[in-house]
Design an enzyme around this catalytic site. Structure first.
Site, PDB file in Angstrom:
ATOM      1  N   GLY A  16      30.417  24.724 101.926  1.00 18.98           N
ATOM      2  CA  GLY A  16      29.879  25.409 100.730  1.00 18.98           C
ATOM      3  C   GLY A  16      28.544  26.059 101.053  1.00 18.98           C
ATOM      4  N   ARG A  77      35.670  27.029 104.894  1.00 20.19           N
ATOM      5  CA  ARG A  77      36.072  25.677 105.318  1.00 20.19           C
ATOM      6  C   ARG A  77      37.347  25.872 106.127  1.00 20.19           C
ATOM      7  NH1 ARG A  77      34.398  24.318  99.693  1.00 20.19           N
ATOM      8  NH2 ARG A  77      32.474  23.138  99.883  1.00 20.19           N
ATOM      9  N   ASP A 108      28.577  17.550 105.792  1.00 24.79           N
ATOM     10  CA  ASP A 108      29.170  16.534 106.669  1.00 24.79           C
ATOM     11  C   ASP A 108      30.502  16.965 107.290  1.00 24.79           C
ATOM     12  OD1 ASP A 108      30.479  16.317 104.271  1.00 24.79           O
ATOM     13  OD2 ASP A 108      30.421  14.133 104.184  1.00 24.79           O
ATOM     14  N   THR A 131      23.438  21.797 102.368  1.00 26.92           N
ATOM     15  CA  THR A 131      24.355  21.489 101.268  1.00 26.92           C
ATOM     16  C   THR A 131      23.559  21.188 100.007  1.00 26.92           C
ATOM     17  OG1 THR A 131      25.861  19.831 100.359  1.00 26.92           O
ATOM     18  CG2 THR A 131      24.550  19.123 102.222  1.00 26.92           C
ATOM     19  N   ASP A 133      24.462  19.269  97.811  1.00 27.61           N
ATOM     20  CA  ASP A 133      24.758  17.896  97.362  1.00 27.61           C
ATOM     21  C   ASP A 133      23.774  16.837  97.873  1.00 27.61           C
ATOM     22  OD1 ASP A 133      26.904  18.903  96.039  1.00 27.61           O
ATOM     23  OD2 ASP A 133      28.441  17.980  97.290  1.00 27.61           O
ATOM     24  N   ASP A 135      24.016  14.983 100.392  1.00 29.12           N
ATOM     25  CA  ASP A 135      24.734  13.757 100.757  1.00 29.12           C
ATOM     26  C   ASP A 135      24.786  13.555 102.270  1.00 29.12           C
ATOM     27  OD1 ASP A 135      26.311  15.965 101.092  1.00 29.12           O
ATOM     28  OD2 ASP A 135      28.155  15.044 100.387  1.00 29.12           O
ATOM     29  N   ARG A 177      30.162  16.569  94.694  1.00 24.97           N
ATOM     30  CA  ARG A 177      31.534  16.075  94.865  1.00 24.97           C
ATOM     31  C   ARG A 177      31.576  14.557  95.059  1.00 24.97           C
ATOM     32  NH1 ARG A 177      34.763  19.810  98.251  1.00 24.97           N
ATOM     33  NH2 ARG A 177      32.900  19.653  99.521  1.00 24.97           N
ATOM     34  N   LEU A 220      19.315  11.558  67.246  1.00 24.74           N
ATOM     35  CA  LEU A 220      20.608  12.248  67.155  1.00 24.74           C
ATOM     36  C   LEU A 220      20.833  13.247  68.279  1.00 24.74           C
ATOM     37  CD1 LEU A 220      20.621  12.871  63.304  1.00 24.74           C
ATOM     38  CD2 LEU A 220      21.699  11.010  64.547  1.00 24.74           C
ATOM     39  N   GLN A 259      25.081  26.823  90.145  1.00 23.37           N
ATOM     40  CA  GLN A 259      24.141  25.968  90.895  1.00 23.37           C
ATOM     41  C   GLN A 259      24.087  26.306  92.381  1.00 23.37           C
ATOM     42  OE1 GLN A 259      24.792  21.639  89.219  1.00 23.37           O
ATOM     43  NE2 GLN A 259      26.563  22.913  88.839  1.00 23.37           N
TER      44      GLN A 259
HETATM   45  O1  F6P Z   1      28.898  22.484  98.598  1.00 22.12           O
HETATM   46  C1  F6P Z   1      29.028  21.366  97.824  1.00 22.12           C
HETATM   47  C2  F6P Z   1      29.797  21.703  96.571  1.00 22.12           C
HETATM   48  O2  F6P Z   1      29.095  22.654  95.795  1.00 22.12           O
HETATM   49  C3  F6P Z   1      30.117  20.478  95.747  1.00 22.12           C
HETATM   50  O3  F6P Z   1      29.063  20.076  94.919  1.00 22.12           O
HETATM   51  C4  F6P Z   1      31.352  20.936  95.020  1.00 22.12           C
HETATM   52  O4  F6P Z   1      32.165  19.834  94.688  1.00 22.12           O
HETATM   53  C5  F6P Z   1      32.039  21.797  96.011  1.00 22.12           C
HETATM   54  O5  F6P Z   1      31.049  22.264  96.896  1.00 22.12           O
HETATM   55  C6  F6P Z   1      32.782  22.956  95.416  1.00 22.12           C
HETATM   56  O6  F6P Z   1      33.431  23.633  96.440  1.00 22.12           O
HETATM   57  P1  F6P Z   1      34.157  25.028  96.243  1.00 22.12           P
HETATM   58  O7  F6P Z   1      33.115  26.078  96.098  1.00 22.12           O
HETATM   59  O8  F6P Z   1      34.951  25.196  97.473  1.00 22.12           O
HETATM   60  O9  F6P Z   1      34.975  24.934  94.997  1.00 22.12           O
END
Ligand code: F6P
Length: 327
Positions: A16, A77, A108, A131, A133, A135, A177, A220, A259
């Protein structure tokens, strides 16, 4: 360490995209050229390596990109890179140009590919964590996270305005993810009442009870930030709440790919520039199979397999902060 002197290097972005990847590409290209190396841009990640979509770059090729989101090298990918036939093809395309070092900017999945490739073929690979994420172990920062989280904060602030006007409960789903960092950081920064992430079990009873208790106190306007990778998605949580608390006016907002775009923040540009510079230094020092990270504001090298295997841990105090501050 690897004994052979690196003379020609390739750089690619994979997985991504993440804001700041361009700043890292720029740093790799210009540092390489500074050291007298030939630098090649490999398009569409490992796919371009297999399809021979490789172009020599100069300092001007990376002009005016530090502020741009996305990646000028494009990204993908690649399924074919999982197969040995794909990796062999990729190797031949590098070998015919004499490329003898690689910088891989990605997450990763991309590092796993790099690790395999550098074990099978005699080409040192250096990883740069890119990334949104966050992660990846062995680094406090990954390129793109800061921009993504700031985009999420800006969006959630706006959602809170309308939530407040209508006395509504909003459930906002953010990306991540397998990791809850975007949810955790953006949730705390926007004063979310609940944050649901894959690293912690979501207790529906507790969630319903806390909303009931807040309603009793006339609170609320509520905001729940859910990571995409949480066991329940935003829609599922909303359904439960609509059944259990039908009096609550509930709406869902899924932020999605917004995002991933946008101009990188100063922090993302800075870490990308540092990591890009050090990745080339790494290759020149004869390192192989490591990721360039930043830990405690110092450059830190982590073997690719460790960066991939051990995800970062979210400690209990984070959850405590959410609970106490959302009262
Ligand atoms: O790069 C990470 C990410 O943005 C994740 O947060 C998300 O789940 C995924 O990639 C979405 O991938 P794609 O753009 O291939 O739908």
């Amino acid at each position: 360490m690897c004994a052979k002197q690196v003379t020609k290097i390739g750089v690619l972005t994979s997985g991504g995209d993440a804001p700041g990847m361009n700043a890292a590409v720029r740093a790799v290209v210009r540092t390489g050229i500074y050291h007298g190396l030939e630098v090649f841009g490999i398009y569409r990640g490992y796919s371009g390596m297999i399809d021979d979509d490789i172009v020599q770059m100069n300092s001007r090729s990376v002009a005016n990109i530090i502020q741009r989101g996305g990646t000028i090298l494009k990204t993908a990918r690649s399924k074919d890179f999982f197969e040995i036939e794909g990796r062999e093809k990729a190797y031949k395309n590098l070998a015919k140009r004499g490329i003898n070092g690689l910088v891989i900017i990605g997450g990763d999945g991309s590092f796993r590919g790099a690790q395999k490739f550098s074990h099978e073929f005699d080409i040192p690979c250096i990883g740069i964590p890119g990334t949104i994420d966050k992660d990846i172990a062995g680094t406090d920062f990954t390129i793109g996270f800061d921009t993504a989280v700031n985009t999420a904060v800006e969006a959630i602030d706006k959602i809170r305005d309308t939530a407040d006007a209508h006395d509504r409960l909003f459930i906002v789903e953010v990306m991540g993810r397998d990791a809850g960092y975007i949810a955790l950081h953006s949730g705390i920064a926007t004063g979310a009442e609940n944050i649901l992430i894959p690293e912690a079990k979501t207790n529906i009873e507790e969630l319903v009870n806390s909303l009931t208790e807040k309603e009793k106190r006339q609170k609320l306007v509520n905001l729940i930030v859910v990571a995409e990778g949480d066991e329940f998605g935003a829609n599922e949580i909303a359904e439960v709440i609509r059944v259990r608390l039908p009096q609550t006016d509930t709406r869902v907002c899924i932020l999605g790919h917004i995002q991933r775009g946008g101009s990188p923040t100063c922090l993302d540009r800075l870490i990308a520039s540092r990591m890009g510079y050090h990745s080339v230094e790494c290759l020149l020092e004869g390192r192989n199979n490591v990721m360039v990270g930043i830990l405690n504001n110092k450059v830190h090298y982590t073997p690719l397999d460790k960066a991939v295997k051990a995800k970062q841990k979210i400690t209990d105090d984070w959850f405590k902060i959410v609970k106490i501050l959302a009262s």
